[in-house]
Design an enzyme around this catalytic site. Structure first.
Site, mmCIF file in Angstrom:
data_model
loop_
_atom_site.group_PDB
_atom_site.id
_atom_site.type_symbol
_atom_site.label_atom_id
_atom_site.label_comp_id
_atom_site.label_asym_id
_atom_site.label_seq_id
_atom_site.Cartn_x
_atom_site.Cartn_y
_atom_site.Cartn_z
ATOM 1 N N ARG A 33 4.025 2.501 -0.369
ATOM 2 C CA ARG A 33 3.011 1.692 -1.089
ATOM 3 C C ARG A 33 1.950 1.076 -0.232
ATOM 4 O O ARG A 33 2.529 1.064 0.900
ATOM 5 C CB ARG A 33 3.456 0.666 -2.160
ATOM 6 C CG ARG A 33 2.519 0.034 -2.902
ATOM 7 C CD ARG A 33 3.176 -1.161 -3.703
ATOM 8 N NE ARG A 33 2.096 -1.882 -4.628
ATOM 9 C CZ ARG A 33 2.351 -2.859 -5.348
ATOM 10 N NH1 ARG A 33 3.615 -3.604 -5.118
ATOM 11 N NH2 ARG A 33 1.544 -3.422 -5.995
ATOM 12 N N LYS B 84 2.420 -8.424 -11.077
ATOM 13 C CA LYS B 84 1.024 -7.869 -11.654
ATOM 14 C C LYS B 84 1.097 -6.386 -11.966
ATOM 15 O O LYS B 84 0.269 -5.935 -12.714
ATOM 16 C CB LYS B 84 0.194 -8.227 -10.778
ATOM 17 C CG LYS B 84 -0.523 -9.660 -10.669
ATOM 18 C CD LYS B 84 -1.830 -9.797 -9.965
ATOM 19 C CE LYS B 84 -2.017 -11.318 -9.910
ATOM 20 N NZ LYS B 84 -3.212 -11.597 -9.065
ATOM 21 N N TRP C 245 9.969 0.468 -11.152
ATOM 22 C CA TRP C 245 9.185 1.411 -11.854
ATOM 23 C C TRP C 245 10.105 2.745 -11.590
ATOM 24 O O TRP C 245 10.204 3.583 -12.726
ATOM 25 C CB TRP C 245 7.897 1.336 -11.493
ATOM 26 C CG TRP C 245 6.857 2.188 -12.248
ATOM 27 C CD1 TRP C 245 6.943 2.786 -13.547
ATOM 28 C CD2 TRP C 245 5.589 2.649 -11.870
ATOM 29 N NE1 TRP C 245 6.090 3.179 -14.051
ATOM 30 C CE2 TRP C 245 5.031 3.271 -13.005
ATOM 31 C CE3 TRP C 245 4.862 2.497 -10.633
ATOM 32 C CZ2 TRP C 245 3.921 3.992 -12.718
ATOM 33 C CZ3 TRP C 245 3.676 3.073 -10.712
ATOM 34 C CH2 TRP C 245 3.134 3.713 -11.550
ATOM 35 N N HIS D 138 17.308 0.914 0.316
ATOM 36 C CA HIS D 138 15.929 0.671 1.237
ATOM 37 C C HIS D 138 16.130 1.103 2.561
ATOM 38 O O HIS D 138 15.179 0.755 3.185
ATOM 39 C CB HIS D 138 15.674 -0.971 1.167
ATOM 40 C CG HIS D 138 15.697 -1.610 -0.207
ATOM 41 N ND1 HIS D 138 14.639 -0.866 -1.083
ATOM 42 C CD2 HIS D 138 16.051 -2.672 -0.934
ATOM 43 C CE1 HIS D 138 14.386 -1.561 -2.307
ATOM 44 N NE2 HIS D 138 15.332 -2.760 -2.065
HETATM 45 P P1 A3P Z 1 3.096 -6.828 -7.474
HETATM 46 O O1 A3P Z 1 4.234 -7.820 -6.902
HETATM 47 O O2 A3P Z 1 2.173 -6.218 -6.744
HETATM 48 O O3 A3P Z 1 2.847 -7.090 -8.808
HETATM 49 P P2 A3P Z 1 9.942 -3.124 -6.361
HETATM 50 O O4 A3P Z 1 10.420 -2.842 -7.778
HETATM 51 O O5 A3P Z 1 9.903 -2.228 -5.340
HETATM 52 O O6 A3P Z 1 10.697 -4.577 -6.152
HETATM 53 O O7 A3P Z 1 8.377 -3.496 -6.539
HETATM 54 C C1 A3P Z 1 7.855 -4.622 -7.495
HETATM 55 C C2 A3P Z 1 6.440 -4.399 -7.390
HETATM 56 O O8 A3P Z 1 6.177 -3.421 -8.404
HETATM 57 C C3 A3P Z 1 5.658 -5.558 -7.942
HETATM 58 O O9 A3P Z 1 4.514 -5.489 -7.600
HETATM 59 C C4 A3P Z 1 5.766 -5.324 -9.677
HETATM 60 O O10 A3P Z 1 4.988 -6.146 -10.122
HETATM 61 C C5 A3P Z 1 5.526 -3.867 -9.669
HETATM 62 N N1 A3P Z 1 6.000 -3.238 -10.841
HETATM 63 C C6 A3P Z 1 7.145 -3.584 -11.578
HETATM 64 N N2 A3P Z 1 7.384 -2.752 -12.550
HETATM 65 C C7 A3P Z 1 6.231 -1.798 -12.789
HETATM 66 C C8 A3P Z 1 5.991 -0.718 -13.638
HETATM 67 N N3 A3P Z 1 6.539 -0.569 -14.536
HETATM 68 N N4 A3P Z 1 4.671 -0.430 -13.242
HETATM 69 C C9 A3P Z 1 3.915 -0.507 -12.003
HETATM 70 N N5 A3P Z 1 4.339 -1.486 -11.363
HETATM 71 C C10 A3P Z 1 5.464 -2.283 -11.441
#
Ligand code: A3P
Length: 319
Positions: free
Chosen positions: A151, A286, A73, A128
């Site tokens: 988070r 999600k 995101w 990371h």
């Molecule tokens: P969940 O598994 O709780 O749904 P990262 O990008 O650091 O790998 O994190 C992935 C998490 O961010 C996942 O959480 C994913 O669904 C969520 N995510 C991905 N795109 C997103 C967006 N545009 N807005 C909010 N959350 C998002």
């Protein structure tokens, strides 16, 4: 300096083979402890090479997160902010519509472990690694900036657990076992709390260089934080842009609903941005705050909340 790498790779592999190891959540892989954090050996090779060889561009902005803290995101938002003027007249397709955000903003250590070059036209990279393990060149560069997003540990844990379970060619350990490991700090780039505290303290000391964000805050008021991020990045929105609804367009474009419904992100295509095999759609599950309520027992919640309270005690960080 890429020509220097072959010898350095062997040096790194020697160091890695002598590091302390523990069984990870992904069988049969071990996590290795390097500079006080846990990491997979192939990723570590990239971390070490980046520490030795990476030189940032003066305008670089490094997006730092623990895995599953909303990296995808944050990448989408920062790219949309940076590149907005290039795509505003509709003559060129915004890369976010056809590429997944990780293919647009690469992970620094993965570039190095895969022997790839960055696209220097985009000043965005991600990592990371803890603050203390960032390449020194990033810390020393007086103009480079860092954006950190964290988070709630309960959501990070559940999100990481699902991600590992979906990973191809790997068997995941049971939820309770992964939870026990997470609680003692054994997770990729963990301990979770140390990673956050490192960036938090650095952001207090150098607020002009490091912007500290929380996924939950962004979810709560995305519009406000997109403006805040743009200002920090040095690409503030003009009053005219705000009036034209450009900030809201970026919020909409990068929303979970919008990104997760794009063909490229819906697909089970194996992404090329990672040294491990992940399907593009694994990064969109999600996108909610508090999904941990569907998985963690009251005992698990109590234990993790207590650890978090103790570790963050007096720091000012709360979830
Ligand atoms: P969940 O598994 O709780 O749904 P990262 O990008 O650091 O790998 O994190 C992935 C998490 O961010 C996942 O959480 C994913 O669904 C969520 N995510 C991905 N795109 C997103 C967006 N545009 N807005 C909010 N959350 C998002």
């Amino acid at each position: 300096n890429l020509e220097e790498l072959p010898e350095t790779v062997i040096e790194c592999q020697k160091i890695i083979s002598n590091l302390p190891k523990e069984i990870s959540w992904k069988l049969p892989l071990n996590l290795h402890k390097y500079q006080e954090f846990w990491c997979y050996p192939n990723f570590l090779e990239g971390v070490m090479l980046a520490q030795k060889c990476f030189t940032p561009q003066p305008t670089d902005i490094i997006l730092c997160t623990l895995p599953k803290s909303g990296t995808t995101w944050l990448k989408a938002l920062c790219f949309a902010i940076f590149a907005r003027s290039q795509y505003s007249d509709g003559s060129k397709i915004n890369p976010l519509l056809k590429k997944m955000p990780h293919d647009i903003v690469p992970v620094l250590e993965f570039l190095y472990c895969m022997g790839r070059q960055r696209d220097s036209r985009t000043p965005l990279l991600s990592t990371h690694v803890p603050y203390a393990s960032l390449p020194k060149s990033i810390i020393k560069c007086s103009t480079c900036k860092v954006i950190y997003m964290c988070r709630d540990p309960k959501d990070v844990f559940i999100s990481q657990w699902h991600f590992v379970c979906r990973q191809l060619d790997i068997d995941a350990i049971p939820l309770q076992e992964a939870f026990d490991k997470f609680c003692i700090g054994l997770s990729a780039y963990g301990p979770y709390w140390d990673n956050i505290l490192g960036y938090w303290k650095a952001s207090l000391e150098h607020p002009e260089k490091i912007l500290f964000l929380k996924y939950e805050d962004l979810q709560h008021d995305t519009l406000f934080y997109v403006k805040r991020i743009a200002e920090f990045m040095g690409y503030p929105f003009t009053a005219e842009e705000e009036r034209q609804g450009i900030v809201q367009n970026i919020v909409n474009l990068c929303s979970f609903e919008s990104l997760s419904n794009l063909e490229v992100n819906k697909s089970d295509k194996i992404g090329t941005a990672f040294p491990s095999k992940f399907e593009n759609n694994a990064f969109f599950r999600k996108g909610k705050v508090g999904d941990w309520k569907n998985y963690l027992t009251p005992e698990m919640v109590k234990r993790l909340d207590q650890i978090t309270k103790d570790k963050f005690n007096g720091s000012g960080i709360t979830f």
